[in-house]
Design a protein around this motif. Structure first.
Motif, PDB file in Angstrom:
ATOM      1  N   GLY B 201      53.500  18.040  46.221  1.00 46.74           N
ATOM      2  CA  GLY B 201      53.246  19.475  46.150  1.00 46.74           C
ATOM      3  C   GLY B 201      54.395  20.261  45.558  1.00 46.74           C
ATOM      4  N   ARG B 202      55.189  19.623  44.728  1.00 49.19           N
ATOM      5  CA  ARG B 202      56.311  20.336  44.111  1.00 49.19           C
ATOM      6  C   ARG B 202      55.852  20.907  42.768  1.00 49.19           C
ATOM      7  NH1 ARG B 202      62.569  18.729  43.362  1.00 49.19           N
ATOM      8  NH2 ARG B 202      62.841  19.578  41.289  1.00 49.19           N
ATOM      9  N   ASP B 203      56.087  22.185  42.559  1.00 47.75           N
ATOM     10  CA  ASP B 203      55.704  22.834  41.287  1.00 47.75           C
ATOM     11  C   ASP B 203      56.420  22.158  40.129  1.00 47.75           C
ATOM     12  OD1 ASP B 203      53.977  24.625  42.318  1.00 47.75           O
ATOM     13  OD2 ASP B 203      55.407  26.279  42.439  1.00 47.75           O
ATOM     14  N   GLY B 204      55.713  21.986  39.033  1.00 48.13           N
ATOM     15  CA  GLY B 204      56.341  21.413  37.847  1.00 48.13           C
ATOM     16  C   GLY B 204      56.715  19.957  38.011  1.00 48.13           C
ATOM     17  N   PHE B 205      55.896  19.215  38.761  1.00 49.42           N
ATOM     18  CA  PHE B 205      56.167  17.781  38.933  1.00 49.42           C
ATOM     19  C   PHE B 205      54.856  17.014  38.894  1.00 49.42           C
ATOM     20  CE2 PHE B 205      56.640  13.983  41.649  1.00 49.42           C
ATOM     21  CZ  PHE B 205      57.641  13.333  40.946  1.00 49.42           C
ATOM     22  N   SER B 206      54.675  16.224  37.860  1.00 50.38           N
ATOM     23  CA  SER B 206      53.485  15.387  37.721  1.00 50.38           C
ATOM     24  C   SER B 206      53.943  14.046  37.138  1.00 50.38           C
ATOM     25  CB  SER B 206      52.469  16.070  36.792  1.00 50.38           C
ATOM     26  OG  SER B 206      51.334  15.255  36.659  1.00 50.38           O
ATOM     27  N   PRO B 207      54.213  13.076  38.009  1.00 51.21           N
ATOM     28  CA  PRO B 207      54.854  11.836  37.522  1.00 51.21           C
ATOM     29  C   PRO B 207      53.939  10.998  36.645  1.00 51.21           C
ATOM     30  CG  PRO B 207      54.225  11.601  39.827  1.00 51.21           C
ATOM     31  CD  PRO B 207      53.915  13.015  39.446  1.00 51.21           C
ATOM     32  N   GLU B 208      54.414  10.670  35.458  1.00 55.76           N
ATOM     33  CA  GLU B 208      53.628   9.908  34.485  1.00 55.76           C
ATOM     34  C   GLU B 208      54.050   8.436  34.503  1.00 55.76           C
ATOM     35  OE1 GLU B 208      51.214  10.768  32.318  1.00 55.76           O
ATOM     36  OE2 GLU B 208      51.214   8.918  31.165  1.00 55.76           O
ATOM     37  N   SER B 209      55.298   8.176  34.146  1.00 53.50           N
ATOM     38  CA  SER B 209      55.826   6.803  34.165  1.00 53.50           C
ATOM     39  C   SER B 209      57.102   6.781  34.981  1.00 53.50           C
ATOM     40  CB  SER B 209      56.146   6.332  32.753  1.00 53.50           C
ATOM     41  OG  SER B 209      54.971   6.110  32.037  1.00 53.50           O
ATOM     42  N   ILE B 210      57.315   5.666  35.682  1.00 55.49           N
ATOM     43  CA  ILE B 210      58.544   5.537  36.466  1.00 55.49           C
ATOM     44  C   ILE B 210      59.197   4.197  36.151  1.00 55.49           C
ATOM     45  CG2 ILE B 210      57.873   7.091  38.335  1.00 55.49           C
ATOM     46  CD1 ILE B 210      56.954   4.750  39.962  1.00 55.49           C
TER      47      ILE B 210
END
Lengths: 264, 286
Positions: B201-210
Motif C-alpha cells: 500500500g505504498r504510493d508510487g510502488f509497483s514491483p516489476e522485477s526483483i
C-alpha cells in the motif's frame, strides 16, 4: 543560448527563495490556494463579462470571453500533451544528478542551482525528491500548462476589457506564475513557452470567431441578455473553473471516460 | 503529434527536445550507461541473466530468447511456440529456463539447443526463481499462486493467494522475495516458511522485477519508472527515477561486480528497448 539565459533568469528569481519565511509562505499560498492563485483572474473574467458601455460592446466582450474559455481548454490539452512528450523536468529536479538520453547515450547534465523554499509545496517536493518520490508530471514541465492556461485567460480578458485584463495579466505574472518560478516548479522559459502557446491558439480563434462565427455567437450572447440569471450561473461556473484550473471539468471528464471504458 | 514536435519546439530552441529520456539519481553515487539498444540486435527485453558466455535475455518484444555479447545471437524464437518470454534463469549446467505469460508453461532450453515446454497446466507463467536444491519456483498470474516445478516438469503447489506473482528472488539466507505488481506488494517468505507483506500500500510502488545482488534486493517499477534498493536494515530506498523513452524499466540483475544490468522497454517505440548498466562509486553508501 535560451537555455543559458533561462538558467540565469531562474537563478535570479529562485535566488529570492529560502531567505524569508514570509515570501516562501506567500509563494506556497499562490501554489496551493486556488482563491489566492487565481481568484483575481476569475473575478476579472466576471467583471469583463458585465462591463461595457453599450450592448454592442458588451456583446463583443462576451463573445471574446466565450472564445477565450474554449481556447483555454484547447491550450491546456496541447500543453499537457507536449509536456508529456518532451523530457524537461522541473528546475528543482534539474538540481539533482540527472543523466539524459541523447543520441543513444546517457549524458550527465550540469546541475541547476536551486534554493529550496523554507515553507510550502516547493519545500515539500524537494524533500520528497530527496527520498525518491516525484509527483506526476514533474519530469515533463515544458511548457507550463498553468502558464498556458492563465495567460490565455488573462490575454482573453484583456481583449474583452482592457482594465480587467490588465489586472488579470498582472496577477497571473506577478503572483500565479512568479511563485512557480520562485519555488522551482518552472523555469522562466517554460512559463514563456506556455504563454506563447496560449497566444498562438487564442488570437487566431478570436479573429476567426469575429469573422466567421459572428452569427452563432450573437445567438448565444442574445440568450445571455434574455436570461441573465442563467447566464450569471454559467459565468459563475466558468469563473470557478478558472480559479480551480479546470480541475472540476478534468474530474468529470475522467469519470465520463471511465464510464465509457467500463461499458465498452 | 510526435511528428509535429520538432516544429512546435521552435517555439523552442531551448526546450530540450533532443532529450529522449532521463534518469534522475536520488543517490548521486550511482551512474548509468547504455550498454546496447535495439539497433544492436534485440527487441524489448524483460528478464536477463548475465553469464560467462554473455547476457541471456527473455526478449518479450519479439518473442525470442537471445544471448547478447556485443552482438545478439538468437537461441530460440517464436517458431518453437514461445510468445512473450518474461522471466529467465540459467542453472549451473547452462540449461536455460524461462516463463511465458501468453504461451504458459515453464520452458527449458538445453545447452545443445533442444527446447521443451514443461508444466503445461500453468497457463500464464511470469515469476521464476531457481532454488538451491535445483527446484524451480514459477509464479502463475491466472492461478494466483507459486508452484514448485522439478527439472523433469512435475508441478506441486508452493504458495497460494498471491494475486500476480511477477518476479521472485532468493537472498543469501534462502529467504524468498515475491513481487506482486497487481496488488503492489513485496512479500517475504522466510526460510522457515512465514509469509510477510514487507511493503504494502505504498504510493508510487509497483514491483516489476526483483533481483538479489551484493546484500540487497533491487526492485524495478515500470509503472512508476523507478529503481529501488531494499535492505532489512534501511528499508526501501529509491535509487533512480526513469522518464521519457526510459520510463518502462523492466528486468534487473546484478553484474557480479557491485553494479546492475537493467532492461528498459521503450515507451514510445513498441518492440524497442535498451540494456543499461548502473554502477555505484565504491566510496558511496554502505
Amino acid at each position: 543560448m535560451i537555455g543559458g539565459i533561462d538558467q540565469q533568469l531562474y537563478q535570479l528569481i529562485n535566488g529570492l527563495s529560502g531567505r524569508s519565511w514570509f515570501l516562501d509562505a506567500l509563494a506556497g499560498l499562490a501554489l496551493d490556494s486556488a482563491i489566492f492563485k487565481a481568484g483575481v483572474i476569475g473575478a476579472a473574467f466576471v467583471f469583463a463579462w458585465y462591463h461595457g458601455r453599450s450592448d454592442a460592446e458588451l456583446a463583443r466582450a462576451r463573445r471574446v470571453l466565450m472564445v477565450t474559455f474554449s481556447a483555454a481548454l484547447i491550450v491546456v490539452a496541447i500543453s499537457k500533451t507536449l509536456s508529456h512528450e518532451i523530457v524537461e523536468p522541473r528546475p528543482y529536479v534539474e538540481a539533482q544528478k540527472v543523466e539524459y538520453l541523447q543520441d543513444g547515450k546517457l549524458v550527465e547534465a550540469p546541475r541547476w542551482q536551486h534554493r529550496v523554499p523554507l515553507e510550502g509545496t516547493g519545500r515539500n517536493k524537494a524533500r520528497a525528491l530527496a527520498h525518491g518520490t516525484i509527483g506526476d508530471g514533474h519530469m515533463g514541465a515544458f511548457p507550463s500548462d498553468q502558464a498556458a492556461f492563465y495567460l490565455t485567460i488573462a490575454f482573453g480578458i484583456f481583449l474583452a476589457s482592457r482594465r480587467a485584463g490588465a489586472v488579470a495579466l498582472a496577477w497571473a505574472l506577478v503572483v500565479t506564475l512568479s511563485s512557480r518560478i520562485l519555488s522551482g516548479a518552472h523555469s522562466p522559459w517554460q512559463v514563456i513557452a506556455g504563454g506563447l502557446i496560449g497566444l498562438a491558439v487564442l488570437l487566431p480563434l478570436v479573429w476567426f470567431s469575429g469573422r466567421f462565427l459572428r452569427r452563432p455567437f450573437d445567438v448565444v450572447v442574445g440568450w445571455s441578455f434574455r436570461w441573465p440569471g442563467l447566464a450569471a450561473a454559467l459565468v459563475f461556473q466558468a469563473a470557478f473553473e478558472i480559479t480551480e484550473t479546470l480541475e472540476g471539468i478534468h474530474q468529470v471528464a475522467g469519470f465520463a471516460l471511465d464510464v465509457v471504458r467500463t461499458v465498452a | 503529434m510526435k511528428r509535429l514536435l520538432p516544429l512546435l519546439c521552435l517555439l523552442a530552441s531551448g526546450c530540450g527536445n533532443d532529450r529522449e529520456g532521463a534518469i534522475v539519481f536520488t543517490d548521486p553515487a550511482w551512474s548509468a550507461s547504455v550498454v546496447a539498444a535495439s539497433e544492436n540486435g534485440f527487441s524489448a527485453p524483460d528478464g536477463i541473466v548475465p553469464t560467462a558466455a554473455g547476457i541471456v535475455m527473455a526478449d518479450e518484444g519479439d518473442g525470442t530468447i537471445r544471448l547478447w555479447k556485443g552482438t545478439a545471437k538468437v537461441l530460440l524464437d517464436k517458431k518453437s511456440g514461445i510468445e512473450t518470454p518474461e522471466d529467465i534463469v540459467v542453472d549451473p549446467s547452462g540449461t536455460i529456463y524461462f516463463t511465458d505469460d501468453d504461451a504458459g508453461g515453464l520452458w527449458r532450453l538445453a545447452p545443445d539447443g533442444k527446447a521443451q515446454k514443461l508444466a503445461l497446466e500453468l497457463k500464464s507463467t511470469e515469476a521464476l526463481a531457481l532454488a538451491a536444491d535445483g527446484t524451480l519456483l514459477v509464479g502463475d498470474g491466472k492461478a494466483h499462486g507459486i508452484f514448485a516445478v522439478s527439472p523433469d516438469g512435475a508441478v506441486t503447489p508452493f504458495l497460494s493467494g498471491i494475486t500476480k506473482p511477477e518476479s521472485l528472488a532468493f537472498d543469501d539466507q534462502g529467504n524468498l522475495y515475491i513481487a506482486d505488481n497487481q496488488e503492489n506488494v513485496l512479500y517475504l517468505r522466510t526460510a522457515e516458511g512465514r509469509l510477510l507483506r514487507l511493503i504494502d500500500g505504498r504510493d508510487g510502488f509497483s514491483p516489476e522485477s526483483i533481483a538479489w545482488a551484493d546484500g540487497a534486493l533491487f526492485v524495478t517499477d515500470s509503472a512508476d519508472g523507478k529503481l529501488f534498493r531494499y535492505t532489512p536494515t534501511k528499508g526501501l530506498e529509491t535509487i533512480a527515477l526513469f522518464s521519457g523513452r526510459l520510463s518502462h524499466v523492466s528486468g534487473v540483475a546484478g553484474d557480479g561486480k557491485g553494479g546492475l544490468y537493467v532492461t528498459v522497454q521503450d515507451r514510445f517505440h513498441p518492440g524497442h528497448g535498451f540494456l543499461l548498466k548502473l554502477k555505484r562509486t565504491p566510496s558511496s553508501r554502505a
